[in-house]
Design an enzyme around this catalytic site. Sequence first.
Site, PDB file in Angstrom:
ATOM      1  N   SER A  70      32.850 -14.594 -11.814  1.00  0.00           N
ATOM      2  CA  SER A  70      31.693 -15.415 -12.975  1.00  0.00           C
ATOM      3  C   SER A  70      31.433 -14.678 -14.016  1.00  0.00           C
ATOM      4  CB  SER A  70      30.097 -15.083 -11.863  1.00  0.00           C
ATOM      5  OG  SER A  70      29.575 -15.357 -12.409  1.00  0.00           O
ATOM      6  N   TYR A 122      24.496  -9.795  -7.430  1.00  0.00           N
ATOM      7  CA  TYR A 122      25.379 -10.391  -8.076  1.00  0.00           C
ATOM      8  C   TYR A 122      26.082  -9.932  -8.744  1.00  0.00           C
ATOM      9  CZ  TYR A 122      27.120 -14.947  -8.610  1.00  0.00           C
ATOM     10  OH  TYR A 122      28.429 -16.314  -8.953  1.00  0.00           O
TER      11      TYR A 122
END
Length: 261
Positions: free
Chosen positions: A153, A166
Site C-alpha cells: 500500500s 493498517y
Amino acid sequence: MPTKPFNVLESFRLDNKVALVTGSASGLGAAIAIALSQAGASVACHGNRRAATETAAAIGENAAAFRADLASTTGAEDLFTQVKEKFGRVDILINNAGTIHRAAAEEVTLDDWQQVLQVNLTSVFQLSQLAARDMIPRGGLGTNCGKIVNIASLLSFQGGIRVPAYAASKGGVAQLTKALANEWAPTGIQVNAIAPGYFATTNTEALQADETRNRQILDRIPAARWGQPEDLAGAALYLSSPASNYVTGTVLTVDGGWMGR
C-alpha cells in the site's frame, strides 16, 4: 543451427501454472485473477465473507473458488490444503486479501489491532511459507520455481490517518517482502510487492463518499483520478511471469503518480 529469437511477449505467458489469489471475490483480487487466467494460468480464487464463485465463473473451467477465514490463525493452512487437493501445487501466490479498521488511534482495541495484523501481515507470512515449502523442491539457482506477489500500500511508505493497524501491517508487508526475497532468491523464488495507490474499491468507499477527502485525494494524484482494478492487472501479471525472473525484493507503486509528487 540458429536459435529461436527471444520473444518477450512469450515471457508473459503463464501456461501450465497454478495461481492462488487471495481476496479475489471482487475488486483488485478479481481483476488480478482474471488477468492471470488470460495469460494461461489455472486460478484458485479465494474469498471469505463473500465467496469467489463469481470470479471463478467468469474465468471458466480453469478456475475454482475456495473459502477460508484468514483472520483465523489456521485459515492460511486450511486454504492452502484445499488448493493443493484441487490443483496439486501452487506456482504463483498473490497475497491480496486485506482488511482495514478506521478509528482514532487512542480508540483502537487490541482485538481490532490483532485482527488487522493477522489478515494483512501474519497470514501473508503463513501463506508465503506454505507456498515456499511447495515451490523450493522444484527450484534451484537459475531456475524459476515460483512467484510470490504481496499487495502492499502507499501506507507501506506513509503513516496515514486513523488507520494505525493498517499502516503498521502494510509497512510490515513491504519489509517481509524484502526479507523473504533475500532468503528465497537462491531457490528460484521471486518475492515482490505491489503498492496500489487510491483505487475505487469497497475498502475506499468511505473516502470516495467524503466530498472533502475525495477532493483532497484527487488534487494530490497527478493522474487526477481514482485507480480502477484493471489498472493493477499488468503489474501483477509482470511480477507473476518469467518476464520478471531477475526482479525480486522490490515494491512497485501503481498509484497514478502519488509517490512521485
